[in-house]
Design a protein around this motif. Structure first.
Motif, PDB file in Angstrom:
ATOM      1  N   LYS A   4       0.684  -1.144  -0.028  1.00 38.65           N
ATOM      2  CA  LYS A   4      -0.150   0.047   0.031  1.00 38.65           C
ATOM      3  C   LYS A   4       0.995   1.157  -0.116  1.00 38.65           C
ATOM      4  CE  LYS A   4      -3.011   2.326   3.164  1.00 38.65           C
ATOM      5  NZ  LYS A   4      -3.861   2.215   4.184  1.00 38.65           N
ATOM      6  N   TYR A   5       1.954   1.339   0.761  1.00 39.30           N
ATOM      7  CA  TYR A   5       2.661   2.596   1.252  1.00 39.30           C
ATOM      8  C   TYR A   5       3.382   2.827  -0.018  1.00 39.30           C
ATOM      9  CZ  TYR A   5       0.588   2.425   5.524  1.00 39.30           C
ATOM     10  OH  TYR A   5      -0.051   2.422   6.650  1.00 39.30           O
ATOM     11  N   GLY A   6       4.124   1.792  -0.665  1.00 37.03           N
ATOM     12  CA  GLY A   6       4.817   1.799  -1.933  1.00 37.03           C
ATOM     13  C   GLY A   6       4.066   2.191  -3.168  1.00 37.03           C
ATOM     14  N   MET A   7       2.914   1.804  -2.955  1.00 35.51           N
ATOM     15  CA  MET A   7       2.069   2.374  -4.290  1.00 35.51           C
ATOM     16  C   MET A   7       1.661   3.774  -4.271  1.00 35.51           C
ATOM     17  SD  MET A   7       2.086   0.064  -6.498  1.00 35.51           S
ATOM     18  CE  MET A   7       0.928   0.439  -7.411  1.00 35.51           C
ATOM     19  N   LEU A   8       1.455   4.004  -2.918  1.00 32.51           N
ATOM     20  CA  LEU A   8       1.152   5.653  -2.635  1.00 32.51           C
ATOM     21  C   LEU A   8       2.373   6.326  -2.908  1.00 32.51           C
ATOM     22  CD1 LEU A   8      -0.708   5.527   0.842  1.00 32.51           C
ATOM     23  CD2 LEU A   8      -1.668   6.072  -1.271  1.00 32.51           C
ATOM     24  N   ARG A   9       3.514   6.072  -2.544  1.00 32.17           N
ATOM     25  CA  ARG A   9       4.843   6.730  -2.913  1.00 32.17           C
ATOM     26  C   ARG A   9       5.114   6.933  -4.388  1.00 32.17           C
ATOM     27  NH1 ARG A   9       8.328  10.511  -1.316  1.00 32.17           N
ATOM     28  NH2 ARG A   9      10.580   9.894  -1.852  1.00 32.17           N
ATOM     29  N   LYS A  10       4.607   5.946  -5.070  1.00 33.26           N
ATOM     30  CA  LYS A  10       4.880   5.660  -6.477  1.00 33.26           C
ATOM     31  C   LYS A  10       3.820   6.729  -6.975  1.00 33.26           C
ATOM     32  CE  LYS A  10       4.562   3.083 -10.568  1.00 33.26           C
ATOM     33  NZ  LYS A  10       4.321   1.756 -11.164  1.00 33.26           N
ATOM     34  N   SER A  11       2.755   6.934  -6.824  1.00 32.72           N
ATOM     35  CA  SER A  11       1.591   7.846  -7.110  1.00 32.72           C
ATOM     36  C   SER A  11       2.204   9.232  -7.030  1.00 32.72           C
ATOM     37  CB  SER A  11       0.265   7.609  -6.544  1.00 32.72           C
ATOM     38  OG  SER A  11      -0.144   6.371  -7.256  1.00 32.72           O
ATOM     39  N   TYR A  12       2.789   9.339  -5.643  1.00 32.05           N
ATOM     40  CA  TYR A  12       3.308  10.859  -5.309  1.00 32.05           C
ATOM     41  C   TYR A  12       4.580  11.111  -6.253  1.00 32.05           C
ATOM     42  CZ  TYR A  12       5.297  14.486  -2.483  1.00 32.05           C
ATOM     43  OH  TYR A  12       6.143  15.386  -2.123  1.00 32.05           O
ATOM     44  N   GLN A  86       1.793   8.627   6.605  1.00 28.98           N
ATOM     45  CA  GLN A  86       1.863   9.078   5.181  1.00 28.98           C
ATOM     46  C   GLN A  86       2.207  10.368   5.043  1.00 28.98           C
ATOM     47  OE1 GLN A  86      -2.148   9.077   3.878  1.00 28.98           O
ATOM     48  NE2 GLN A  86      -2.387   6.630   3.775  1.00 28.98           N
ATOM     49  N   TYR A  87       2.194  11.314   6.085  1.00 26.05           N
ATOM     50  CA  TYR A  87       2.828  12.747   5.894  1.00 26.05           C
ATOM     51  C   TYR A  87       4.326  12.669   6.189  1.00 26.05           C
ATOM     52  CZ  TYR A  87      -1.704  14.575   4.338  1.00 26.05           C
ATOM     53  OH  TYR A  87      -2.821  14.501   3.539  1.00 26.05           O
ATOM     54  N   THR A  88       4.863  11.780   6.919  1.00 28.54           N
ATOM     55  CA  THR A  88       6.339  11.803   7.157  1.00 28.54           C
ATOM     56  C   THR A  88       7.301  11.183   6.446  1.00 28.54           C
ATOM     57  OG1 THR A  88       5.929  10.053   9.281  1.00 28.54           O
ATOM     58  CG2 THR A  88       5.814  12.232   9.778  1.00 28.54           C
ATOM     59  N   MET A  89       6.419   9.971   5.695  1.00 27.88           N
ATOM     60  CA  MET A  89       7.189   8.975   4.935  1.00 27.88           C
ATOM     61  C   MET A  89       7.115   8.951   3.638  1.00 27.88           C
ATOM     62  SD  MET A  89       9.166   7.315   7.349  1.00 27.88           S
ATOM     63  CE  MET A  89       9.666   5.685   6.757  1.00 27.88           C
ATOM     64  N   VAL A  90       5.604   8.929   3.262  1.00 26.30           N
ATOM     65  CA  VAL A  90       5.309   8.788   1.627  1.00 26.30           C
ATOM     66  C   VAL A  90       5.400  10.045   1.198  1.00 26.30           C
ATOM     67  CG1 VAL A  90       3.153   8.142   0.414  1.00 26.30           C
ATOM     68  CG2 VAL A  90       4.093   6.778   2.507  1.00 26.30           C
ATOM     69  N   PHE A  91       4.556  11.223   1.850  1.00 25.35           N
ATOM     70  CA  PHE A  91       4.436  12.499   1.088  1.00 25.35           C
ATOM     71  C   PHE A  91       5.729  13.281   1.082  1.00 25.35           C
ATOM     72  CE2 PHE A  91      -0.123  10.898   1.623  1.00 25.35           C
ATOM     73  CZ  PHE A  91      -0.196  10.293   0.317  1.00 25.35           C
ATOM     74  N   VAL A  92       6.898  13.007   0.933  1.00 22.80           N
ATOM     75  CA  VAL A  92       8.041  13.667   1.383  1.00 22.80           C
ATOM     76  C   VAL A  92       8.877  13.911  -0.069  1.00 22.80           C
ATOM     77  CG1 VAL A  92       9.930  14.016   2.894  1.00 22.80           C
ATOM     78  CG2 VAL A  92       8.051  12.699   3.783  1.00 22.80           C
TER      79      VAL A  92
END
Length: 92
Positions: A4-12, A86-92
């Protein structure tokens, strides 16, 4: 596999950090980066959920005494931790 988090990171990265995304793709390191991000996020989720459970007194005893209260508090904890991760690891 990328979670999940990898996919969110990719989209970001695709939408907001195109340069970094292309750099990772060209270097052949995108999947490695996404997998690592996913692993770190899951570890952080587990750690923060446990810390918040302790701090808020959400125990197995509460679960046995009042299941609905336990579920409500756990859902609240998970939602808060999800936002933090999400706000500290993914959307950075």
């Amino acid at each position: 596999p990328i979670g999940k988090y990898g996919m969110l990171r990719k989209s970001y990265l695709q939408e907001h950090r195109k340069g970094l995304y292309l750099e990772l793709v060209l270097a052949g390191k995108l999947n490695e980066h996404l997998h690592q991000t996913d692993e770190e996020c899951n570890q952080m989720m587990d750690r923060l959920v446990e810390q918040m459970k302790e701090k808020q007194g959400v125990t197995e005893e509460l679960k046995m005494q009042d299941q609905m209260a336990w579920v409500g508090r756990m859902n609240n904890i998970r939602a808060c931790v999800e936002e933090i991760v999400q706000y500290t690891m993914v959307f950075v």
